[in-house]
Motif scaffolding. Structure first.
Motif, short mmCIF file in Angstrom:
data_model
loop_
_atom_site.label_atom_id
_atom_site.label_comp_id
_atom_site.label_asym_id
_atom_site.label_seq_id
_atom_site.Cartn_x
_atom_site.Cartn_y
_atom_site.Cartn_z
N GLU A 1 48.21 71.97 49.53
CA GLU A 1 47.83 71.10 50.66
C GLU A 1 47.87 69.64 50.25
O GLU A 1 48.34 68.77 51.02
CB GLU A 1 46.44 71.47 51.15
N LEU A 2 47.42 69.33 49.03
CA LEU A 2 47.48 67.95 48.56
C LEU A 2 48.92 67.47 48.45
O LEU A 2 49.24 66.34 48.82
CB LEU A 2 46.77 67.84 47.20
N SER B 1 44.67 74.58 47.81
CA SER B 1 44.25 73.18 47.82
C SER B 1 45.29 72.28 47.17
O SER B 1 45.56 71.17 47.64
CB SER B 1 42.90 73.04 47.11
N SER C 1 51.52 68.46 50.16
CA SER C 1 52.05 68.21 51.50
C SER C 1 51.46 66.95 52.11
O SER C 1 52.17 66.17 52.77
CB SER C 1 51.76 69.42 52.40
N GLU C 2 50.18 66.69 51.89
CA GLU C 2 49.56 65.48 52.42
C GLU C 2 50.15 64.23 51.79
O GLU C 2 50.35 63.22 52.48
CB GLU C 2 48.04 65.53 52.18
N LEU D 1 44.94 59.20 48.44
CA LEU D 1 45.45 60.49 47.97
C LEU D 1 45.91 60.42 46.51
O LEU D 1 45.81 61.40 45.78
CB LEU D 1 46.61 60.94 48.86
N ASN E 1 44.14 62.50 41.39
CA ASN E 1 43.30 62.69 42.58
C ASN E 1 41.95 63.27 42.18
O ASN E 1 41.89 64.38 41.62
CB ASN E 1 44.00 63.62 43.57
N SER F 1 55.20 58.54 55.99
CA SER F 1 54.56 57.77 57.06
C SER F 1 54.45 56.29 56.69
O SER F 1 54.68 55.41 57.53
CB SER F 1 53.18 58.35 57.35
N LEU G 1 45.75 55.16 53.01
CA LEU G 1 45.68 56.62 52.96
C LEU G 1 46.45 57.15 51.76
O LEU G 1 45.96 58.03 51.02
CB LEU G 1 46.24 57.22 54.25
N ILE H 1 53.62 63.66 53.35
CA ILE H 1 53.50 63.13 54.72
C ILE H 1 53.06 61.67 54.69
O ILE H 1 53.60 60.82 55.41
CB ILE H 1 52.51 63.99 55.53
N ALA H 2 52.08 61.35 53.84
CA ALA H 2 51.59 59.97 53.76
C ALA H 2 52.67 59.03 53.21
O ALA H 2 52.78 57.87 53.65
CB ALA H 2 50.36 59.92 52.86
#
Length: 299
Positions: A172-173, A169, A175-176, A253, A89, A183, A249, A179-180
């Motif tokens: 947070e990455l 940070s 977790s994102e 990421l 990333n 999803s 998305l 989730i992505a």
């Protein structure tokens, strides 16, 4: 010329010796390397998530790309997606550079400012007056020298705040990405389900046309079947758009380009077991683990 050289040896050599003894030790006591700070961040993330971020250094790009392609080649699992994001990333790599800036500022805070040294020589026809015609001055701001411990303390606190911010940070990455990933799987399944509905609606509409030709149903019934068929086609198109958006998305990421494959290893959502936990100390645990509070404390 010989008189000037003699005067230089008498006046300049002691000054240079003083500067070497006073400034050089301070340089050796402080290391500007950000590696210790990054190690702390990596260990904190590993303790919380069992994942380890990596920081790109000079010459490591080929190794990083090889590892990313190796993970993608075997199909992308959830752990593989998080690993690729931590490796590849670009926004995360930019955040990690803040550790280098903060570490350099801490090293700079422990150094003396360069002194101002000047020497002037006035020529004279009197040989005995050569020594009196040499002016040497050394200017050093000693207030800045006295403030070095305070500057180092402030820079150290800023480095701790940056470490907390970088750790947040990274978390947070992670977790994102999770989730992505979920999803994208869910929207792919919804897309497949919409396609099944479309096949059913198409078959129902074709049967209704045959029944209408035989005079067994009314025109309003055929119109209803046709409307359901058209609505099913819209649903498939909408599900496709949502699935492709979720895929892009996730690709962003992970730091992947458009042409790189993104095939998931798991086709179904994993089972989420229900686990009961004690929530009596949840508030104190949340406060103790809060990186935002840690960052605010050091600021």
């Amino acid at each position: 010329t010989a008189q000037v050289k003699t005067a230089m040896r008498e006046y300049v050599a002691p000054v240079l010796l003083f500067l070497t003894l006073s400034i050089t030790p301070g340089c050796h006591r402080i290391s500007p390397s950000p590696q210790p700070a990054f190690t702390r961040v990596r260990d904190e993330v590993a303790c919380r998530t069992n994942y380890r971020p990596e920081w790109h250094r000079c010459g490591s790009e080929a190794n990083i790309n090889s590892r990313v392609h190796e993970i993608l080649a075997s199909g992308l699992s959830l752990d593989g997606a998080v690993s690729v994001a931590l490796l590849n990333n670009p926004e995360l790599q930019a955040v990690l550079e803040e550790l280098g800036i903060a570490s350099a500022e801490l090293a700079q805070a422990g150094l003396l400012k360069n002194p101002i040294f000047s020497l002037s020589y006035r020529f004279s026809t009197m040989p005995a007056a050569a020594g009196a015609l040499i002016d040497i001055s050394l200017i050093q701001n000693f207030i800045d020298t006295l403030l070095i411990p305070l500057k180092k303390k402030g820079a150290a606190a800023e480095l701790e705040a940056v470490k907390a911010s970088v750790t947040a940070s990274v978390l947070e990455l992670i977790s994102e990405v999770k989730i992505a990933y979920y999803s994208y799987i869910a929207k792919k399944q919804l897309w497949s389900l919409r396609e099944l509905f479309l096949l059913a609606a198409e078959s129902s509409y074709e049967v209704a046309e045959q029944l209408m030709a035989a005079g067994n149903i009314r025109e309003v019934d055929l119109a209803q079947r046709q409307a359901a068929y058209e609505q099913a086609k819209i649903g498939v198109a909408d599900a496709e758009v949502q699935a492709l958006s979720a895929k892009e998305l996730l690709r962003r990421l992970l730091g992947l380009w458009e042409g790189e494959s993104l095939d998931l290893r798991e086709d179904a959502l994993p089972h989420c077991p229900f686990i009961e936990e004690e929530w009596q100390e949840v508030t104190s645990r949340a406060i103790a683990c809060s990186l935002d509070l840690a960052q605010a404390y050091h600021h």
